[in-house]
Design a protein around this motif. Structure first.
Motif, PDB file in Angstrom:
ATOM      1  N   ALA A 155       0.865  -1.064  -0.076  1.00 21.37           N
ATOM      2  CA  ALA A 155       0.002  -0.082   0.041  1.00 21.37           C
ATOM      3  C   ALA A 155       0.830   1.191   0.069  1.00 21.37           C
ATOM      4  N   LYS A 156       2.016   1.274   0.704  1.00 21.65           N
ATOM      5  CA  LYS A 156       2.907   2.386   0.694  1.00 21.65           C
ATOM      6  C   LYS A 156       3.364   2.639  -0.592  1.00 21.65           C
ATOM      7  N   LEU A 157       3.972   1.539  -1.141  1.00 19.98           N
ATOM      8  CA  LEU A 157       4.641   1.625  -2.478  1.00 19.98           C
ATOM      9  C   LEU A 157       3.719   1.923  -3.726  1.00 19.98           C
ATOM     10  N   ARG A 158       2.473   1.461  -3.685  1.00 21.66           N
ATOM     11  CA  ARG A 158       1.458   1.943  -4.538  1.00 21.66           C
ATOM     12  C   ARG A 158       1.147   3.299  -4.450  1.00 21.66           C
ATOM     13  N   PHE A 159       0.770   3.651  -3.263  1.00 20.18           N
ATOM     14  CA  PHE A 159       0.340   5.127  -3.241  1.00 20.18           C
ATOM     15  C   PHE A 159       1.542   6.110  -2.619  1.00 20.18           C
ATOM     16  N   ASP A 160       2.727   5.840  -3.032  1.00 19.55           N
ATOM     17  CA  ASP A 160       3.986   6.627  -2.638  1.00 19.55           C
ATOM     18  C   ASP A 160       3.729   8.035  -2.983  1.00 19.55           C
ATOM     19  N   ARG A 161       4.221   8.936  -2.141  1.00 19.48           N
ATOM     20  CA  ARG A 161       4.156  10.271  -2.021  1.00 19.48           C
ATOM     21  C   ARG A 161       2.737  10.756  -2.140  1.00 19.48           C
ATOM     22  N   THR A 162       1.902  10.056  -1.255  1.00 18.29           N
ATOM     23  CA  THR A 162       0.405  10.521  -0.976  1.00 18.29           C
ATOM     24  C   THR A 162      -0.033  10.293   0.286  1.00 18.29           C
ATOM     25  N   TRP A 163      -0.816  11.210   0.770  1.00 18.72           N
ATOM     26  CA  TRP A 163      -1.153  11.121   2.294  1.00 18.72           C
ATOM     27  C   TRP A 163      -1.895   9.795   2.528  1.00 18.72           C
ATOM     28  N   ILE A 164      -2.362   9.189   1.594  1.00 21.27           N
ATOM     29  CA  ILE A 164      -3.009   7.955   2.025  1.00 21.27           C
ATOM     30  C   ILE A 164      -2.261   6.700   2.449  1.00 21.27           C
ATOM     31  N   SER A 165      -1.110   6.750   1.858  1.00 22.98           N
ATOM     32  CA  SER A 165      -0.303   5.584   2.065  1.00 22.98           C
ATOM     33  C   SER A 165      -0.419   4.987   3.519  1.00 22.98           C
ATOM     34  N   ALA A 166       0.218   5.926   4.316  1.00 24.71           N
ATOM     35  CA  ALA A 166       0.468   5.625   5.960  1.00 24.71           C
ATOM     36  C   ALA A 166      -0.933   5.066   6.461  1.00 24.71           C
ATOM     37  N   PRO A 167      -2.025   5.858   6.262  1.00 14.99           N
ATOM     38  CA  PRO A 167      -3.194   5.273   6.831  1.00 14.99           C
ATOM     39  C   PRO A 167      -3.757   3.949   6.090  1.00 14.99           C
ATOM     40  N   LEU A 168      -3.567   3.688   5.169  1.00 18.80           N
ATOM     41  CA  LEU A 168      -3.929   2.452   4.626  1.00 18.80           C
ATOM     42  C   LEU A 168      -3.002   1.304   5.083  1.00 18.80           C
ATOM     43  N   ALA A 169      -1.606   1.553   5.388  1.00 13.21           N
ATOM     44  CA  ALA A 169      -0.712   0.572   6.133  1.00 13.21           C
ATOM     45  C   ALA A 169      -1.124   0.266   7.420  1.00 13.21           C
ATOM     46  N   ALA A 170      -1.732   1.420   7.979  1.00 16.44           N
ATOM     47  CA  ALA A 170      -1.965   1.316   9.650  1.00 16.44           C
ATOM     48  C   ALA A 170      -3.468   0.320   9.642  1.00 16.44           C
ATOM     49  N   VAL A 171      -4.435   0.729   8.745  1.00 13.23           N
ATOM     50  CA  VAL A 171      -5.779   0.023   8.884  1.00 13.23           C
ATOM     51  C   VAL A 171      -5.455  -1.477   8.415  1.00 13.23           C
ATOM     52  N   VAL A 172      -4.355  -1.840   7.553  1.00 12.12           N
ATOM     53  CA  VAL A 172      -4.357  -3.166   7.349  1.00 12.12           C
ATOM     54  C   VAL A 172      -3.658  -4.073   8.324  1.00 12.12           C
ATOM     55  N   ILE A 173      -2.725  -3.376   9.312  1.00 15.16           N
ATOM     56  CA  ILE A 173      -2.108  -3.932  10.304  1.00 15.16           C
ATOM     57  C   ILE A 173      -2.942  -4.198  11.524  1.00 15.16           C
ATOM     58  N   ALA A 174      -3.827  -2.961  11.844  1.00 20.50           N
ATOM     59  CA  ALA A 174      -4.651  -3.126  12.912  1.00 20.50           C
ATOM     60  C   ALA A 174      -5.640  -3.900  12.544  1.00 20.50           C
ATOM     61  N   GLY A 175      -6.300  -4.076  11.295  1.00 24.08           N
ATOM     62  CA  GLY A 175      -7.208  -5.196  10.870  1.00 24.08           C
ATOM     63  C   GLY A 175      -6.821  -6.520  11.339  1.00 24.08           C
ATOM     64  N   VAL A 176      -5.562  -6.910  11.127  1.00 11.92           N
ATOM     65  CA  VAL A 176      -5.060  -8.226  11.728  1.00 11.92           C
ATOM     66  C   VAL A 176      -4.990  -8.343  12.946  1.00 11.92           C
ATOM     67  N   ALA A 177      -4.486  -7.303  13.846  1.00 13.22           N
ATOM     68  CA  ALA A 177      -4.426  -7.231  15.087  1.00 13.22           C
ATOM     69  C   ALA A 177      -5.680  -7.467  15.991  1.00 13.22           C
ATOM     70  N   TYR A 178      -6.639  -7.036  15.590  1.00  6.67           N
ATOM     71  CA  TYR A 178      -8.048  -6.963  16.031  1.00  6.67           C
ATOM     72  C   TYR A 178      -8.852  -7.740  15.143  1.00  6.67           C
ATOM     73  N   ARG A 179      -8.551  -8.921  14.631  1.00  5.43           N
ATOM     74  CA  ARG A 179      -9.442  -9.798  13.680  1.00  5.43           C
ATOM     75  C   ARG A 179     -10.118 -10.496  14.493  1.00  5.43           C
ATOM     76  N   THR A 180     -10.011 -10.851  15.594  1.00  8.96           N
ATOM     77  CA  THR A 180     -10.718 -11.800  16.516  1.00  8.96           C
ATOM     78  C   THR A 180     -12.217 -11.015  16.748  1.00  8.96           C
ATOM     79  N   VAL A 181     -12.190  -9.685  16.857  1.00  8.91           N
ATOM     80  CA  VAL A 181     -13.334  -9.112  17.003  1.00  8.91           C
ATOM     81  C   VAL A 181     -14.412  -9.367  15.835  1.00  8.91           C
ATOM     82  N   ALA A 182     -13.736  -9.151  14.606  1.00  9.52           N
ATOM     83  CA  ALA A 182     -14.641  -9.703  13.354  1.00  9.52           C
ATOM     84  C   ALA A 182     -14.813 -11.063  13.536  1.00  9.52           C
ATOM     85  N   TYR A 183     -14.024 -11.952  13.717  1.00 11.83           N
ATOM     86  CA  TYR A 183     -14.395 -13.397  13.935  1.00 11.83           C
ATOM     87  C   TYR A 183     -15.803 -13.681  14.914  1.00 11.83           C
ATOM     88  N   PHE A 184     -15.890 -13.299  16.051  1.00 11.36           N
ATOM     89  CA  PHE A 184     -16.897 -13.159  16.970  1.00 11.36           C
ATOM     90  C   PHE A 184     -18.084 -12.547  16.234  1.00 11.36           C
TER      91      PHE A 184
END
Length: 242
Positions: A155-184
């Motif tokens: 995501a960082k490489l695809r949207f390099d030099r744009t503001w959206i790259s960091a938030p997208l990367a953060a969302v991906v990592i957070a989504g996996v870290a808290y995936r059990t909530v989605a499982y429930f």
């Protein structure tokens, strides 16, 4: 000449794997040995049972994310600048990811075996459990987090030099870290849960979540792998500059 060109992706995969073994692999092994010794010293000095080395194995997800992120973010622009095609790079990185996941699974099982031997020798209770002990979990667990780190870096490489790259990367990592909530929530939507009478505790008499998680994680790992692949397929290919 053609034979040399066809070997480029394999050489890149081997170079990435070797670099990982010399850095992350070596440092992790050293940390495991040091903490294993520290556990023995602590028990002799205090009589209290502490298995510090277990925290290295528990840290496998974080290590997998960092490996995927660091190597993808660094190797993609360098490989493209060196003349590799996008297809060659994707194939090389896929081979590297497969080797990393399998090696991590084997090392996880070896680490658990060492802890079992130490516990048996000292006659103490087994070290605390965690998701990742069975062979299936040992493969799925690093696969998910490696795919997560790859998708975040992609995501960082695809949207390099744009503001959206960091938030997208953060969302991906957070989504996996808290995936059990989605499982429930998924179990709730499929009607496989049963709420308690006071509506404060949720029980799942028909589903053992610990048994389901590896399979859900395998599906999620495949999803993140496809996301990473799709993002890299559209990532900028910046030429080498002198």
């Amino acid at each position: 000449m053609n034979a040399v060109l066809t070997q480029r992706k394999y050489r890149l995969a081997a170079r990435l794997a070797t670099d990982t073994a010399r850095t992350f692999g070596l440092y992790t092994a050293i940390a495991f040995g040091v903490l294993l010794a520290a556990s023995a010293i602590w028990r002799e000095a205090t009589g209290d049972y502490q298995e510090f080395a277990n925290w290295v194995i528990i840290s496998v997800p974080l290590i997998s994310v960092v490996i995927a992120w660091a190597h993808l973010a660094k190797s993609y622009p360098l490989a493209i600048a060196a003349g590799l095609t996008r297809k060659e790079f994707l194939a090389a990185y896929a081979l590297f990811g497969l080797a990393t996941v399998l090696a991590t699974a084997v090392l996880t099982q070896l680490g658990l075996a060492v802890l079992d031997l130490v516990d048996t020798f000292r006659g103490v209770e087994h070290h605390m459990g965690f998701y990742g002990q069975t062979p299936l979990e040992s493969v799925v667990r690093p696969a998910l987090y490696f795919a997560c780190g790859s998708a975040a870096a992609a995501a960082k490489l695809r949207f390099d030099r744009t503001w959206i790259s960091a938030p997208l990367a953060a969302v991906v990592i957070a989504g996996v870290a808290y995936r059990t909530v989605a499982y429930f929530a998924l179990l709730n939507l499929t009607g496989m849960e049963n709420s308690s009478t006071d509506d404060t505790v949720f029980e799942y008499p028909n589903v053992d979540l610990s048994a389901v998680i590896p399979y859900l994680d395998a599906v999620l790992a495949a999803v993140f792998t496809l996301i990473a692949w799709a993002l890299l397929a559209r990532a900028p290919m910046r030429p080498k500059t002198n």
